[in-house]
Write an enzyme that holds these catalytic residues in place. Structure first.
Site, PDB file in Angstrom:
ATOM      1  CB  ILE A  12      -0.971  -0.025   1.198  1.00 40.83           C
ATOM      2  CG1 ILE A  12      -1.827  -1.286   1.124  1.00 40.83           C
ATOM      3  CG2 ILE A  12      -1.858   1.220   1.217  1.00 40.83           C
ATOM      4  CD1 ILE A  12      -2.547  -1.655   2.377  1.00 40.83           C
ATOM      5  CB  SER A 124      -6.502  -3.006   9.999  1.00 42.45           C
ATOM      6  OG  SER A 124      -7.182  -4.169   9.594  1.00 42.45           O
ATOM      7  CB  THR A 126      -8.434  -6.366  11.920  1.00 46.20           C
ATOM      8  OG1 THR A 126      -8.523  -7.681  12.441  1.00 46.20           O
ATOM      9  CG2 THR A 126      -7.396  -5.562  12.647  1.00 46.20           C
ATOM     10  CE1 TYR A 148      -3.913  -6.700  11.129  1.00 44.09           C
ATOM     11  CE2 TYR A 148      -1.712  -5.749  11.100  1.00 44.09           C
ATOM     12  CZ  TYR A 148      -3.021  -5.769  10.637  1.00 44.09           C
ATOM     13  OH  TYR A 148      -3.424  -4.870   9.699  1.00 44.09           O
ATOM     14  CE  LYS A 152      -1.939  -2.028  11.304  1.00 43.02           C
ATOM     15  NZ  LYS A 152      -0.993  -1.049  10.707  1.00 43.02           N
ATOM     16  CE1 TYR A 176      -3.752   0.450   5.092  1.00 38.55           C
ATOM     17  CE2 TYR A 176      -5.223   2.339   5.047  1.00 38.55           C
ATOM     18  CZ  TYR A 176      -3.946   1.820   5.068  1.00 38.55           C
ATOM     19  OH  TYR A 176      -2.858   2.645   5.072  1.00 38.55           O
TER      20      TYR A 176
END
Ligand code: WQD
Length: 336
Positions: A12, A124, A126, A148, A152, A176
């Site tokens: 990205i 993210s 997520t 992970y 974030k 994202y």
């Protein structure tokens, strides 16, 4: 005045550097090549015909990173650098917390020391976790199911707290959804260093003959065809969203989160079939057990980015599968 792009040699990051150079920004890239290759830098120059400053450095080396602030007149930071493999983060949480969180804190300390208070952060979807209902909105409660995702969420919190402590900070948190596709030139694209965790790079490696078949992780979800539904967004649309967010942070203060997605859900089998139809390539696949931690559906409410960033996606799923294949078939071994 320059824009510092951490992780600018990544998937990205590299697409965002191309868009920044096209808009005549002065660009500085810092990358440690832990999940990217030097060749990307040559490809960016080939696409844009423009040069930029590059430093090979890890954010964990404060002295080396400080040099970048000393040697350049930085106006804002777009922060991509971070490890991003969900599965690996479960096996090696400390590696992820050290690299992603301590790296970000080191960067932010230097931003404060050199009065650089404009930040676009690569977050993210997520962070919406398992308990929200689609479409996901920025106001929803956050939760995560792997280290992970937790890095974030923690970094978002750290940036929120910094914004409260210093009203001059201006920050955009970009959540994202599922970036896929590649620049139309086929010169840059997604190049995972190991076996791909994500759907599209695995699919294109099957298409190019590197992998025998695609494993479809479950077909018993409560979705139209039983397979997982995601909001796939073309990486060039995503990169352009960063330009809009950069303009916003350069002309305001405070902190806001924005969903960067299309607002539409596509199932795994829909994506496979669209890829086959658009590219005339067969994708052998086998339905296997669902992957632990996967949710059935994830797609964005995109109204806030449209209203506040004057941004929305323009490219379609057909564009995404065509551009992903164009990159992979022209670079069967990635940047090797
Ligand atoms: C998409 C769909 C899978 C692989 C993750 C992270 C997110 C971001 C993007 C980093 C799901 C299915 C996948 C395969 C499959 N990561 N699938 N076979 O899980 O939505 O998001 O990657 O920034 O933070 O959470 O993306 O591409 O792994 O999966 O069937 O070989 O494809 O079950 O439904 P995901 P994905």
């Amino acid at each position: 005045m320059s824009i510092l792009i951490t992780g600018g040699a990544g998937y990205i990051g590299s697409h965002t550097v191309v868009e920044l150079l096209k808009k005549n920004f002065e660009v500085i890239v810092v990358d440690d090549f832990s999940n990217s290759k030097h060749e990307v830098l040559n490809r960016i120059k080939k696409i844009t015909g423009k040069s930029f400053t590059f430093y090979e450095e890890t954010l964990l080396n404060k002295e080396g990173l400080e040099n970048i602030f000393k040697e350049n007149n930085i106006e804002a930071v777009i922060h991509f650098a971070g490890y991003k493999a969900v599965g690996e983060s479960v096996e090696k949480p400390l590696k992820y917390y050290r690299n992603n969180i301590i790296g970000t804190i080191t960067l932010m300390e230097l931003m404060n020391e050199y009065a650089v208070k404009n930040m676009v952060f690569s977050s993210s979807a997520t962070v919406y976790g398992m308990n929200n209902v689609v479409p996901f909105k920025e106001t929803m409660p956050l939760s995560t199911t792997n280290p992970y995702g937790t890095t974030k969420m923690f970094i978002e919190q750290i940036l929120q707290d910094q914004s409260i402590a210093d009203k001059d900070w201006s920050t955009a948190l970009l959540r994202y959804f599922n970036p896929i596709g590649a620049h139309e030139s086929g010169l840059i694209g997604e190049d995972p260093s190991e076996v791909p965790n994500n759907l599209m790079p695995y699919l294109t490696q099957v298409a190019v003959g590197k992998r025998a078949k695609l494993s479809v992780f479950g077909d018993t979800y409560k979705t139209p065809d039983g397979t997982g539904v995601r909001d796939y967004i073309h990486v060039v649309d995503l990169a352009k969203g960063h330009i809009q967010a950069l303009e916003k942070v350069l002309h305001s203060t405070g902190i806001e989160a924005y969903n960067l997605g299309t607002g539409k859900g596509t199932s795994v089998l829909d994506l496979v079939r669209t890829f086959e139809k658009e590219n005339g390539v067969d994708i052998p696949y086998e339905i296997v057990e669902p992957r632990a931690g996967d949710i059935a559906s994830s797609y964005a409410d995109v109204s806030k980015a449209k209203e506040e960033l004057n941004w929305e996606t323009k490219l379609t799923i057909d564009d995404m599968v065509r551009d992903s294949w164009n990159w992979q078939k022209n670079n069967p071994n990635g940047y090797e």
